[in-house]
Design a protein around this motif. Structure first.
Motif: not given
Length: 171
Positions: A107, A139, A109, A135, A143, A116, A133, A111-112
């Motif tokens: 994914v 984060t 960044a 992360i 997001a 999410v 993801l 689009d994150r």
């Protein structure tokens, strides 16, 4: 501020009037098209934060493509990012579907926040999203906040009649 002025402001706020009605327009719009200081931006945003018509103000700015000054508690750059994120909310469906099916997906960044947000509203826990993801939970939380703001923005746009994205040419 005298007692009468304070009473008028309370009545207006209770009636849903804008919190900026009595404020200096220079607080929200740079004089002579100049640049706003960070102090100006902070003061304007603080006033917008408590405003009962903040969302309507933001919708008006976007509907008319106004890209100058503080509208609805946002700067021009923030409105452009919200517009972009609102568009991403619609474009990440296949990514969300793949993740829900257990597929490994990279994914981007940008689009994150949209991914999410969709996974969270589908009932996924923070830890599950973080694992899928790759992360951190912090984060994921950040997001989600950006995605939720974009979703609110998109909902406000659907209630208004948006023109073009702020600072963009009509397609």
């Amino acid at each position: 501020m005298d007692e009468q002025h304070a009473a008028r402001r309370r009545r207006r706020e209770e009636a849903g009037g804008p919190a900026c009605r009595d404020a200096d327009p220079g607080l929200f719009f740079p004089p002579d098209g100049g640049t706003m200081t960070s102090g100006q931006v902070s003061r304007a945003k603080a006033l917008c934060q408590a405003c009962p018509v903040q969302q309507a103000c933001l919708t008006i700015a976007v509907s008319f493509g106004d890209s100058n000054g503080i509208w609805g508690g946002t700067t021009p750059g923030e409105r452009r990012r919200l517009w972009d994120q609102a568009a991403r909310l619609r474009s990440v469906a296949s990514i969300v579907t793949d993740l829900a099916a257990g597929r490994t997906v990279t994914v981007a960044a940008l689009d994150r926040p949209a991914v999410v947000y969709h996974l969270t509203t589908a009932g996924w826990a923070t830890e599950r999203i973080a694992g899928a993801l790759g992360i951190s939970p912090a984060t994921v939380d950040a997001a989600y906040q950006r995605g939720r703001s974009a979703a609110r923005f998109a909902a406000a746009l659907s209630r208004g009649s948006p023109g073009k994205a702020p600072g963009r040419s009509a397609a």
